[in-house]
Design a protein around this motif. Structure first.
Motif, short mmCIF file in Angstrom:
data_model
loop_
_atom_site.label_atom_id
_atom_site.label_comp_id
_atom_site.label_asym_id
_atom_site.label_seq_id
_atom_site.Cartn_x
_atom_site.Cartn_y
_atom_site.Cartn_z
N UNK A 169 -51.15 -29.26 -1.77
CA UNK A 169 -49.99 -30.15 -1.65
C UNK A 169 -48.93 -29.45 -2.25
N UNK A 170 -48.97 -28.81 -3.42
CA UNK A 170 -48.01 -28.22 -4.27
C UNK A 170 -47.27 -26.97 -3.47
N UNK A 171 -48.35 -25.95 -2.71
CA UNK A 171 -47.98 -25.00 -2.30
C UNK A 171 -46.98 -25.47 -0.77
N UNK A 172 -47.69 -26.38 -0.12
CA UNK A 172 -46.76 -26.88 0.85
C UNK A 172 -45.37 -27.49 0.56
N UNK A 173 -45.32 -28.02 -0.77
CA UNK A 173 -44.14 -28.76 -0.93
C UNK A 173 -43.08 -27.61 -1.38
N UNK A 174 -43.62 -26.49 -1.92
CA UNK A 174 -42.81 -25.51 -2.18
C UNK A 174 -42.54 -24.27 -1.11
N UNK A 175 -43.50 -24.73 -0.02
CA UNK A 175 -43.60 -23.82 1.10
C UNK A 175 -43.87 -22.29 0.73
N UNK A 202 -47.10 -19.19 -0.23
CA UNK A 202 -48.73 -19.21 -0.03
C UNK A 202 -49.30 -18.57 -1.37
N UNK A 203 -50.06 -19.37 -2.00
CA UNK A 203 -50.62 -18.98 -3.24
C UNK A 203 -51.44 -17.89 -3.29
N UNK A 204 -51.42 -16.84 -4.08
CA UNK A 204 -52.31 -15.57 -4.07
C UNK A 204 -53.24 -16.33 -5.10
N UNK A 205 -54.61 -16.34 -4.87
CA UNK A 205 -55.23 -17.01 -5.84
C UNK A 205 -55.68 -16.46 -7.06
N UNK A 206 -55.91 -15.17 -6.74
CA UNK A 206 -56.11 -14.21 -8.14
C UNK A 206 -55.11 -14.25 -9.13
N UNK A 207 -53.90 -14.34 -8.41
CA UNK A 207 -52.66 -14.17 -9.41
C UNK A 207 -52.66 -15.44 -10.00
N UNK A 208 -52.49 -16.60 -9.32
CA UNK A 208 -52.68 -18.10 -9.64
C UNK A 208 -53.64 -17.95 -10.98
N UNK A 209 -54.94 -17.62 -10.80
CA UNK A 209 -55.97 -17.87 -12.12
C UNK A 209 -55.60 -16.99 -13.08
N UNK A 210 -54.95 -15.58 -12.75
CA UNK A 210 -54.52 -15.06 -13.92
C UNK A 210 -53.50 -15.51 -14.71
N UNK A 211 -52.29 -16.05 -13.91
CA UNK A 211 -51.36 -16.80 -14.76
C UNK A 211 -51.90 -17.97 -15.57
N UNK A 212 -52.85 -18.85 -14.93
CA UNK A 212 -53.28 -19.91 -16.03
C UNK A 212 -53.93 -19.33 -17.11
N UNK A 213 -54.80 -18.55 -16.94
CA UNK A 213 -55.51 -17.77 -17.98
C UNK A 213 -54.22 -17.35 -19.24
N UNK A 218 -43.83 -21.29 -13.08
CA UNK A 218 -44.37 -19.86 -12.85
C UNK A 218 -45.03 -19.55 -11.56
N UNK A 219 -44.45 -20.45 -10.64
CA UNK A 219 -44.84 -20.04 -9.20
C UNK A 219 -44.36 -18.68 -8.47
N UNK A 220 -43.30 -18.18 -9.12
CA UNK A 220 -42.87 -16.81 -8.74
C UNK A 220 -44.04 -16.03 -9.12
N UNK A 221 -44.75 -16.22 -10.07
CA UNK A 221 -45.91 -15.16 -10.62
C UNK A 221 -47.01 -15.17 -9.62
N UNK A 222 -47.16 -16.11 -8.72
CA UNK A 222 -48.50 -16.04 -8.03
C UNK A 222 -48.05 -16.45 -6.38
N UNK A 223 -46.69 -16.50 -5.89
CA UNK A 223 -46.51 -16.63 -4.79
C UNK A 223 -46.57 -15.32 -3.99
N UNK A 256 -44.77 -11.42 -4.49
CA UNK A 256 -45.33 -10.47 -5.26
C UNK A 256 -45.55 -9.23 -4.25
N UNK A 257 -45.73 -9.48 -2.92
CA UNK A 257 -45.63 -8.18 -2.24
C UNK A 257 -44.36 -7.55 -2.20
N UNK A 258 -43.25 -8.34 -2.46
CA UNK A 258 -41.76 -7.70 -2.36
C UNK A 258 -41.67 -7.06 -3.65
N UNK A 259 -42.25 -7.72 -4.57
CA UNK A 259 -42.08 -6.84 -5.94
C UNK A 259 -42.74 -5.45 -6.14
N UNK A 260 -43.93 -5.47 -5.37
CA UNK A 260 -44.49 -4.17 -5.01
C UNK A 260 -44.08 -3.22 -4.25
#
Length: 262
Positions: free
Chosen positions: A185-191, A193-204, A234-239, A243-247
């Motif tokens: 719901x939140x991912x669609x609201x902010x349009x 795609x969440x990279x799940x590994x990065x999402x969990x790392x940021x949560x930690x 923190x959405x920029x940390x796992x969008x 992330x691909x743009x930063x790389x």
């Protein structure tokens, strides 16, 4: 009935065995946005990855494939069965990746840095790894597995153990799906795609910074912030796209530095 009992054990064994493999792999080969931490590698809370359980169950069933007018123990049969296994496992990986991206706006993994990848979901390297897993199972594990199943599935209490496992697994699945739906719901609201590994790392990371008690088997819980507030901050940390743009930027800088030094 015997087949059902066998598949029940194989799915459970594969799910937990795959979790162990990913547990070590994710630590030593971290994904984008993830540091070398010991993390629970799945989207469920418990020590199981259904993709591996499903895959092992399918390998078990495909090991019984026979072809008309072909020696069941011949080299041609074995090669053909292995090719089918690898193709099926790759298709399962592709479908799983697509379903999570299209239905949940979640990217569970990313192979974009690997050559000849298909939308970062599958690539020849990991298809090769599937080939190794398939060959190990089909050529080395299947026959011993049949003997193990004859013993294990007839042990006293086997049915009770399986019922307990699948009850806990189902409760875990239902709980995790609720969290994934909120994430969707939140991912669609902010349009995004969440990279799940990065999402969990940021949560930690946020949990550690807030000095929250860390629960290895409750990796998606956060007490210091609501999930919506976490997204806003923190959405920029796992969008995924960012992330691909930063790389890409980092690679461009390195390339420019190499050109200057040359």
């Amino acid at each position: 009935m015997e087949t059902v009992k066998a598949i029940a054990f194989i799915f459970a064994f594969g799910s937990m065995g795959g979790w162990v493999l990913e547990f070590f792999y994710r630590h030593f080969v971290p994904s984008i946005g993830q540091t070398k931490r010991w993390v629970n590698p799945g989207f469920l809370s418990g020590p199981w990855l259904p993709l591996y359980g499903t895959g092992l169950s399918i390998l078990y069933l495909m090991s019984f494939i026979k072809f008309p007018n072909m020696d069941p123990d011949g080299l041609g049969t074995k090669v053909l069965v292995l090719l089918i296994m690898v193709a099926v496992m790759t298709v399962i990986e592709l479908i799983t990746g697509y379903v999570f991206i299209l239905r949940l706006n979640i990217r569970l993994w990313d192979y974009s840095d690997n050559r000849f990848n298909f939308y970062g979901i599958i690539c020849p390297l990991y298809t090769f790894f599937w080939g190794i897993i398939c060959a190990i199972y089909y050529l080395l594990v299947h026959e011993p597995m049949l003997k193990i199943l004859k013993v294990v599935t007839n042990l006293p209490g086997y049915v009770i153990v399986m019922i307990t496992f699948y009850t806990v697994f189902a409760l875990d699945f239902l709980h995790s799906i609720k969290i994934l739906r909120l994430l969707k719901k939140l991912a669609k609201e902010y349009n995004i795609v969440v990279l799940f590994t990065a999402f969990r790392a940021k949560l930690s990371e946020v949990r550690s910074a807030s000095k929250e008690e860390s629960h290895f088997f409750r990796p998606l819980e956060l007490k210091s912030l609501s999930m919506r507030a976490f997204f806003v901050k923190y959405k920029d940390a796992f969008t995924f796209s960012k992330l691909r743009g930063k790389i890409a930027q980092i690679k461009d800088r390195r390339s420019s530095a190499d050109d200057r030094s040359a």
